[in-house]
Structures are given as C-alpha cells and as structure tokens.
Design a protein around this motif. Structure first.
Motif, PDB file in Angstrom:
ATOM      1  N   GLU A  53       0.824  -1.205   0.000  1.00 53.50           N
ATOM      2  CA  GLU A  53       0.000   0.000   0.000  1.00 53.50           C
ATOM      3  C   GLU A  53       0.864   1.263   0.000  1.00 53.50           C
ATOM      4  OE1 GLU A  53      -3.483   2.018   2.856  1.00 53.50           O
ATOM      5  OE2 GLU A  53      -2.426   0.196   3.474  1.00 53.50           O
ATOM      6  N   LEU A  54       0.405   2.282  -0.722  1.00 54.09           N
ATOM      7  CA  LEU A  54       1.042   3.594  -0.692  1.00 54.09           C
ATOM      8  C   LEU A  54       0.219   4.503   0.202  1.00 54.09           C
ATOM      9  CD1 LEU A  54       2.006   4.150  -4.443  1.00 54.09           C
ATOM     10  CD2 LEU A  54       3.280   2.980  -2.641  1.00 54.09           C
ATOM     11  N   LEU A  55       0.855   5.069   1.208  1.00 59.35           N
ATOM     12  CA  LEU A  55       0.158   5.905   2.174  1.00 59.35           C
ATOM     13  C   LEU A  55       0.262   7.374   1.800  1.00 59.35           C
ATOM     14  CD1 LEU A  55       1.286   4.324   5.578  1.00 59.35           C
ATOM     15  CD2 LEU A  55      -0.732   3.776   4.194  1.00 59.35           C
ATOM     16  N   PRO A  56      -0.807   8.140   2.030  1.00 57.48           N
ATOM     17  CA  PRO A  56      -0.722   9.586   1.819  1.00 57.48           C
ATOM     18  C   PRO A  56       0.210  10.225   2.828  1.00 57.48           C
ATOM     19  CG  PRO A  56      -2.820   9.000   2.829  1.00 57.48           C
ATOM     20  CD  PRO A  56      -2.139   7.717   2.467  1.00 57.48           C
ATOM     21  N   ALA A  57       0.701  11.402   2.489  1.00 54.05           N
ATOM     22  CA  ALA A  57       1.712  12.067   3.309  1.00 54.05           C
ATOM     23  C   ALA A  57       1.251  12.278   4.742  1.00 54.05           C
ATOM     24  CB  ALA A  57       2.101  13.397   2.670  1.00 54.05           C
ATOM     25  N   ARG A  58       0.004  12.694   4.931  1.00 49.33           N
ATOM     26  CA  ARG A  58      -0.483  12.966   6.285  1.00 49.33           C
ATOM     27  C   ARG A  58      -0.498  11.707   7.148  1.00 49.33           C
ATOM     28  NH1 ARG A  58       0.124  18.159   7.727  1.00 49.33           N
ATOM     29  NH2 ARG A  58      -0.595  19.546   6.063  1.00 49.33           N
ATOM     30  N   GLU A  59      -0.838  10.568   6.553  1.00 50.08           N
ATOM     31  CA  GLU A  59      -0.797   9.313   7.301  1.00 50.08           C
ATOM     32  C   GLU A  59       0.641   8.941   7.643  1.00 50.08           C
ATOM     33  OE1 GLU A  59      -2.085   5.650   9.090  1.00 50.08           O
ATOM     34  OE2 GLU A  59      -2.912   7.658   8.813  1.00 50.08           O
ATOM     35  N   CYS A  60       1.556   9.194   6.711  1.00 52.52           N
ATOM     36  CA  CYS A  60       2.974   8.927   6.982  1.00 52.52           C
ATOM     37  C   CYS A  60       3.481   9.804   8.124  1.00 52.52           C
ATOM     38  CB  CYS A  60       3.805   9.169   5.725  1.00 52.52           C
ATOM     39  SG  CYS A  60       3.514   7.955   4.427  1.00 52.52           S
ATOM     40  N   GLU A  61       2.995  11.030   8.175  1.00 54.23           N
ATOM     41  CA  GLU A  61       3.367  11.917   9.281  1.00 54.23           C
ATOM     42  C   GLU A  61       2.810  11.384  10.594  1.00 54.23           C
ATOM     43  OE1 GLU A  61       3.337  16.712  10.088  1.00 54.23           O
ATOM     44  OE2 GLU A  61       1.509  15.805   9.306  1.00 54.23           O
ATOM     45  N   ARG A  62       1.578  10.886  10.570  1.00 59.77           N
ATOM     46  CA  ARG A  62       0.938  10.395  11.788  1.00 59.77           C
ATOM     47  C   ARG A  62       1.674   9.205  12.385  1.00 59.77           C
ATOM     48  NH1 ARG A  62      -2.383   6.706  13.825  1.00 59.77           N
ATOM     49  NH2 ARG A  62      -2.469   5.494  11.892  1.00 59.77           N
TER      50      ARG A  62
END
Length: 267
Positions: A168-177
């Motif tokens: 899965e590729l995660l959006p940037a905000r989820e990666c920040e979380r």
C-alpha cells in the motif's frame, strides 16, 4: 562540479541540492543513478563548505523505485547483481555516516528503492500530495537496499510489515501520523521549506549537529545500555574539548547569538 546523466546538483552556500532527474521514468534508482549518487555524495563529503544536503525528485516522483526491466538482466548475472546491491548499500551507509545532514524532500511517489533512500536521510519533509510505501511484493520483489531493516526501526515492526506485505502507498499525512515523515507541506512549498530547514541547521554549531546525528544513528544500533555509555563518553569529550560547547553557554550568559566554529575555517 561534475555533470551527471541522471541527477542534477546545485549549490547554495552551505546547502547542496541533489535532484533525481529522470522524470519521464519517475526517477528510477537504477545502477547508473546509484553510482552517480555515490560519486556526488562522496564529492560533497570532501567539501567542508557544505553542511546540509537536500535530495528531491523532478516531476511526479521522488523515486518510484528500481529499474525493474534492468533487474531481469542483473538477476541473470549474479556477480553484477551483488555488486549493484553493494553499491546501493554503500550509498545509503555513507549518507547515514556522513557528518552532513541529509534532508529528503519527498514529492509525488516514493516507493521501494525511493523509500529506502528516504529512510537513510536524517530528516524527511513530504509534499501534501506525496504517496509513500514499499511496493516490492506487488512485483514479487524484496527490498535489497536496507528497507526490511530500516523501515521497522523507523515505524515499528507491525506497521512496517503491514506496509511491506500489502504494498500500500500511504498519503503524506498518514505517513506523518505514524512517524515515517517528519513534516508535511503544500506541494508548491516543498523545496522552499527544505531550504528553510537547511538555513536553521546552518545557524547551529556544525560539530553539535554532527554529534547529535552520531549519537542517534550509532546509539540505535545497539542496546540502551550501550547507547547511554556512548552518549556519556561523546558528550564528555565534546563539552571539554570543542569550543562550540563553551561558546553556546557564554553567548547565552551575554545575551547574544553564538558565533560557532566552522569546519574548514575559523570563526
């Protein structure tokens, strides 16, 4: 500065900006690009005037990963494939061991080998529209440049396994979380914000910043007890021998900005 085929290198005072520059292919980390990055980072390491290196990508991707068609040939030449892996490992190890601070400015897609390069950097800044993940298993591949080891250390084993197994590729905000990315900014502000981060680092003690990187990177390789011993010895040596440590305290007492020693030159 040497001209490269696959990357661009710019210099702005104490900052160097490396741009992966094969936008039409989404900036693959093929063998040629890895070698160019090794040469570029080695040259920057010898340049005492550079303290911060920003790595980003041209076009729609930081890097979408390796050169999959090229791997078919390498898999049929085991000796060459091992040398490629050794080159990639050496590049990322050099970034981690460098006295300079590396900032990954992640735009667009950052997948597989791109993720492995990102994980070796000290700071990760992502554009709002970035998509980040492992992706190897989507094509029956395995991470060969440290991803299976650095990713669990960055975000923990359960989350790392989820990303690696799912692709899965995660959006940037989820990666920040989840702690994979340190900061998310608007797409158009990505490089500008990276420059701001670099400027802040350039105001600090060069030896202090280098020492902080060393303590974290080397300390995390071993046990807590070994890391604490490393910290005590390193801080004792820094505080009693490096003039920047005393300068910071004196400047605080005198209510002025510190004037730190610079590598390769005096005050």
């Amino acid at each position: 500065m040497v001209t490269h085929q696959n990357i661009l290198i710019g210099r702005e005072g104490g900052l160097a900006l490396i741009t992966l520059n094969r936008a039409d292919k989404m900036n693959p980390l093929d063998w040629g690009t890895v070698r160019e990055l090794r040469d570029a980072t080695a040259a920057l390491e010898r340049d005492a005037g550079v303290a911060v290196v920003v790595i980003t990508g041209a076009g729609r991707a930081f890097s979408a990963g390796g050169d999959l068609p090229g791997y078919v040939r390498l898999y049929r030449a085991p000796g060459e494939f091992r040398t490629f892996l050794q080159d990639f490992h050496a590049l990322l190890a050099a970034i981690e061991a460098s006295e300079k601070i590396y900032i990954a400015a992640v735009n667009g897609f950052c997948v597989a080998g791109g993720l492995e390069l990102m994980l070796a950097c000290d700071l990760v800044l992502a554009a709002e529209g970035a998509k980040i993940g492992d992706g190897h298993l989507k094509f029956g591949q395995l991470p060969g440049a440290g991803g299976s080891q650095r990713l669990p250390r960055a975000i923990g084993v359960p989350r790392a396994k989820r990303l690696m197994f799912s692709g899965e590729l995660l959006p940037a905000r989820e990666c920040e979380r989840i702690g994979l990315v340190g900061e998310v900014v608007a797409d158009a502000k990505l490089v500008e914000r990276a420059r701001e981060m670099a400027a802040g680092l350039l105001e600090k003690s060069r030896s202090g910043v280098t020492g902080m990187k060393h303590l974290v990177n080397v300390g995390m390789r071993g046990s807590l007890e070994a890391g604490l011993a490393l910290e005590m010895d390193y801080v004792h040596r820094y505080a009693t021998t490096d003039p920047d440590a005393t300068e910071g305290l004196v400047a605080f007492a005198e209510k002025r900005k510190p004037v730190y020693r610079k590598v390769g030159g005096g005050r």
